[in-house]
Write a protein that holds these residues in place. Structure first.
Motif, mmCIF file in Angstrom:
data_model
loop_
_atom_site.group_PDB
_atom_site.id
_atom_site.type_symbol
_atom_site.label_atom_id
_atom_site.label_comp_id
_atom_site.label_asym_id
_atom_site.label_seq_id
_atom_site.Cartn_x
_atom_site.Cartn_y
_atom_site.Cartn_z
ATOM 1 N N GLU A 119 -9.004 0.664 -6.007
ATOM 2 C CA GLU A 119 -9.859 1.770 -5.437
ATOM 3 C C GLU A 119 -9.950 2.565 -6.759
ATOM 4 O O GLU A 119 -9.441 2.958 -7.591
ATOM 5 N N ASN A 128 -8.389 1.751 1.844
ATOM 6 C CA ASN A 128 -9.737 1.960 1.046
ATOM 7 C C ASN A 128 -10.865 2.134 1.872
ATOM 8 O O ASN A 128 -11.715 3.178 1.262
ATOM 9 N N ASN A 129 -11.489 1.345 2.476
ATOM 10 C CA ASN A 129 -12.752 0.997 3.236
ATOM 11 C C ASN A 129 -12.492 1.888 4.679
ATOM 12 O O ASN A 129 -13.710 1.950 5.336
ATOM 13 N N CYS A 174 0.931 -1.405 0.130
ATOM 14 C CA CYS A 174 0.006 0.081 -0.016
ATOM 15 C C CYS A 174 0.786 1.234 -0.017
ATOM 16 O O CYS A 174 1.737 1.261 0.760
ATOM 17 N N SER A 199 -12.391 6.106 2.988
ATOM 18 C CA SER A 199 -13.868 6.285 2.895
ATOM 19 C C SER A 199 -14.595 7.300 3.603
ATOM 20 O O SER A 199 -15.632 8.141 3.146
ATOM 21 N N SER A 232 -6.093 -3.636 -2.960
ATOM 22 C CA SER A 232 -7.502 -3.673 -3.451
ATOM 23 C C SER A 232 -7.609 -2.496 -4.809
ATOM 24 O O SER A 232 -6.897 -1.463 -4.828
ATOM 25 N N THR A 261 -9.879 2.750 -12.037
ATOM 26 C CA THR A 261 -9.342 2.357 -10.607
ATOM 27 C C THR A 261 -7.975 2.447 -10.511
ATOM 28 O O THR A 261 -7.102 2.307 -11.895
ATOM 29 N N GLU A 290 -7.016 -2.811 1.427
ATOM 30 C CA GLU A 290 -8.584 -2.544 1.817
ATOM 31 C C GLU A 290 -8.578 -1.853 2.942
ATOM 32 O O GLU A 290 -9.676 -1.081 3.138
#
Length: 247
Positions: free
Chosen positions: A16, A65-66, A5, A70, A14, A56, A62
């Motif tokens: 994005e 990202n989440n 990351c 977010s 992931s 993306t 993740e």
């Protein structure tokens, strides 16, 4: 070795979305399909094959990202669509910080998607942003709104550019993001030991966003005309003013 990351170094990565799917309510349906990038030079105008909100990049994990990314999206939902459409918005100090952080996050993701052979944005800007969740002391941001171009056949869905700046004993860049009529620009330069960048002096077309100032109404009085876009995004010179870090 698998990539990690860009922000926290975690794995696995992931996909994005560079622009959140919730933004579809802010754009006409035809802009979502075409995803036009408008440039001052008509020769560089081109169309996304994917569509505006389908692009993306696989550069974050993740949890990022989440999680906090977010949360940034949720923070600007109440007012960013109105800005994209050129509506009048009152930005208090908290909203200014949220908008500056969201803008930087989005620019960092767009820079990863462009993936130039020699990255302009250093890896430390990603990790510093992950740690602080806001632009750093070596960054200033300003915002304005773009006028509708004279050529009404050109859709103005989005535009992003990032240009390196020559900085003595450091490095820098000027990044500009446009979504509809909303424009934000971040200048990063340094490091300058014991000093920070000063906010840009307000102009008719741009007003300070970061560091956060007093609450203010957006947009500025005058729009950025089509013919000024190139000089805004690729200026001949960027005036950098410094101040003591403890000022």
């Amino acid at each position: 070795m698998p990539r990690s990351c860009a922000f926290c170094g975690g794995r696995p990565l992931s996909n994005e979305h560079i622009l959140g799917q919730w933004l579809r309510t802010a754009f006409p349906p035809e802009d979502l399909v075409n995803g036009i990038h408008y440039r001052a030079n008509a020769a560089t105008t081109h169309q996304h094959a994917q569509g505006l909100l389908k692009a993306t990049v696989k550069a974050v994990c993740e949890p990022c990202n989440n999680g906090w990314m977010s949360e940034l999206e949720s923070g600007v939902k109440p007012f960013l669509p109105e800005m994209i459409n050129g509506g009048r918005v009152f930005l208090d100090s908290e909203q200014q910080q949220l908008l500056a952080a969201w803008s930087l996050k989005t620019m960092l993701m767009m820079a990863k998607a462009h993936n130039p052979p020699e990255p302009i944005i250093p890896a430390t800007d990603y990790t510093d942003f992950y740690r602080e969740r806001r632009p750093s002391a070596v960054m200033v941001a300003r915002t304005g709104f773009a006028a509708v171009p004279e050529n009404a056949q050109i859709a103005l869905a989005s535009d992003f550019s990032c240009h390196a700046l020559a900085v003595q004993d450091g490095y820098g860049y000027l990044a500009t993001l446009r979504l509809g009529m909303f424009v934000v620009q971040i200048v990063r330069a340094g490091p300058f030991p014991g000093q920070v960048l000063k906010p840009f002096v307000p102009t008719w077309q741009l007003m300070p966003l970061w560091p956060v100032a007093e609450p203010r109404h957006w947009p500025p009085t005058f729009p950025i005309p089509d013919q000024d876009w190139a000089s805004l995004t690729t200026p001949d010179e960027v005036p950098l003013e410094l101040a003591p870090a403890d000022a």
